[in-house]
Design an enzyme around this catalytic site. Structure first.
Site, mmCIF file in Angstrom:
data_model
loop_
_atom_site.group_PDB
_atom_site.id
_atom_site.type_symbol
_atom_site.label_atom_id
_atom_site.label_comp_id
_atom_site.label_asym_id
_atom_site.label_seq_id
_atom_site.Cartn_x
_atom_site.Cartn_y
_atom_site.Cartn_z
ATOM 1 N N GLU A 104 -3.294 7.717 -3.780
ATOM 2 C CA GLU A 104 -3.143 6.379 -3.204
ATOM 3 C C GLU A 104 -2.901 5.355 -4.315
ATOM 4 O O GLU A 104 -3.549 5.402 -5.353
ATOM 5 C CB GLU A 104 -4.448 6.054 -2.472
ATOM 6 C CG GLU A 104 -4.448 4.801 -1.668
ATOM 7 C CD GLU A 104 -5.812 4.585 -1.032
ATOM 8 O OE1 GLU A 104 -5.989 4.932 0.137
ATOM 9 O OE2 GLU A 104 -6.713 4.058 -1.714
ATOM 10 N N TYR A 112 0.863 -1.185 0.000
ATOM 11 C CA TYR A 112 0.000 0.000 0.000
ATOM 12 C C TYR A 112 0.897 1.231 0.000
ATOM 13 O O TYR A 112 1.893 1.288 0.721
ATOM 14 C CB TYR A 112 -0.882 0.013 1.264
ATOM 15 C CG TYR A 112 -1.653 1.297 1.414
ATOM 16 C CD1 TYR A 112 -2.927 1.437 0.849
ATOM 17 C CD2 TYR A 112 -1.105 2.396 2.073
ATOM 18 C CE1 TYR A 112 -3.613 2.628 0.945
ATOM 19 C CE2 TYR A 112 -1.794 3.591 2.171
ATOM 20 C CZ TYR A 112 -3.046 3.702 1.602
ATOM 21 O OH TYR A 112 -3.727 4.883 1.687
#
Ligand code: GDP
Ligand code: MN
Length: 385
Positions: free
Chosen positions: A193, A105
């Site tokens: 993101e 992530y």
């Protein structure tokens, strides 16, 4: 303002981040011949959690692709982020399927504590990241970066080490982070993101998914971003409000609020909640609200079928209460308001404003102060479930 995955990937590419190739497909398009299989089909909606909702599919042939595309177009995908109403799929991104070894992530946010940016990263990326953030926050590494110093190689080095990445991935990670950084600052993002940022079986980094949100307050400085807005994804009432220069956010309650000043609007919403009611919206008509804007605001509130009562809470500092009262009366008359309207006016020319309301003959319900107004609104608007 949110954008789609395919748009976020295009933007990242403009900033030097190597993103996977992709073909965008709209409902009426024929499927191009040059698609390579296996291929991943990805529903383009403004929401994460598509994978778990069946919005990300692997297909091995043109026939499978056709079938899956047929199923996805027009479907309402309900993910953990969309709410029960879901989002309708109008576009699909087709991208070559990658053999993935590990999912990371990587996120970038404003760092309110240090006044810079904050890198969030985890070696446990992918579809469970929300659960990990909640249950094992230690698995998410946080790296503040000051704007004076900017992103340096040592930030990237620390990050790759914390993630347990092979040092051979350093250069790719630097390119990605540098690109994300520059994009974030130049375009006034509020969130960027990549989840998952994947490591492929043959040792490359793959930008599997990308999400970018822009700070609405910065959008005026970036007219080029407006073409990225997808009206299908926007709340119709919010779009109308933006055009009218009103600061409006749609919420899920039953009490329509019309307030001047963001602070007073927040306080009004808190008070409604305190009395057990739920606001249908946040609306700041602004310090210099004119009769016209008040009318526009009424139109937007009335177009929301959930609204059972309207609460007007005006403090006349810059705006004069008599002008506000004229706006309210004009709107009530022209728009044929059939639901109760509770009005609290205080400040400049408040007496005159109240007199106008009293003598109008229209059924506007006056309230002597803010808490009485909120209490009445909850009585008429119903308590929250
Ligand atoms: P999201 O669920 O909306 O965040 O959509 P993503 O684009 O992140 O896709 C969901 C999941 O599908 C990812 O976490 C991956 O595990 C998987 N996925 C997506 N693309 C590929 C691919 O090319 N190869 C493999 N093996 N998995 C993929
Ligand atoms: Mn994702």
């Amino acid at each position: 303002m949110k954008i789609h995955e395919y748009q976020a990937k295009e933007l990242l590419a403009q900033y030097g981040v190597p993103v996977p190739e992709g073909v965008l497909l709209s409902e009426k398009d024929t499927i191009p011949d040059e698609i390579r299989f296996p291929c991943v089909i990805k529903a383009q909606i403004h929401s994460g959690g598509r994978g778990k909702a069946g919005g990300v599919r692997l297909v091995n042939s043109a026939d499978e692709l056709k079938k899956a595309a047929g199923e996805l177009f027009g479907t309402c995908l309900v993910t953990r982020q969309t709410g029960p109403k879901g989002r309708t799929v109008h576009k699909l991104l087709l991208t070559p399927a990658e053999r993935i070894k590990k999912e990371y992530y990587l996120g970038l946010l404003p760092d309110f504590e240090n006044g810079g940016l904050l890198i969030l990263a985890s070696a446990c990326g992918g579809m469970e990241i929300e659960q990990i953030a909640e249950e094992q926050p230690d698995l998410i590494f946080k790296q503040p970066v000051s704007l004076q110093i900017g992103l340096r190689d040592y930030h990237v080095r620390v990050l790759t080490e914390k993630l347990g990445m092979s040092s051979s991935l350093f250069c790719q990670m630097r390119t990605i982070l540098k690109g994300m950084f520059r994009l974030f600052l130049e375009k006034d993002c509020s969130m960027a993101e990549i989840n998952p940022l994947s490591e492929t079986e043959d040792g490359r980094i793959h930008i599997t998914d990308a999400k970018i949100t822009f700070d609405d307050n910065g959008c005026a400085g970036h007219p080029e971003l407006m073409s990225l807005m997808d009206p299908f994804e926007e709340d119709e009432k919010e779009l109308k409000a933006r055009e009218a220069g009103l600061n409006y956010i749609s919420l899920s309650g039953t009490i329509g609020c019309m307030v001047n000043g963001a602070g007073l609007a927040m306080a009004t919403m808190d008070m409604l909640e305190g009395y057990g009611g739920r606001p249908a919206n946040f609306l700041d008509v602004g310090g210099s609200a004119t009769e016209g804007r008040i009318k526009k605001a009424f139109e937007i509130l009335l177009s929301d079928e959930r609204v059972r009562v309207i609460l007007v809470n005006i403090f006349g500092g810059i705006i004069r209460c008599d002008i506000a009262a004229r706006g309210i009366l004009g709107a009530a008359e022209d728009l044929g308001v059939k639901i109760p309207v509770i009005v609290r006016l205080e400040g400049t020319y408040a007496e005159e404003g109240r007199r106008l309301l009293r003598e109008s003959g229209l059924s506007v319900i006056p309230a002597e102060n803010m808490s009485a107004a909120a209490k009445k609104a909850v009585e008429y608007g119903g308590e929250s479930d």
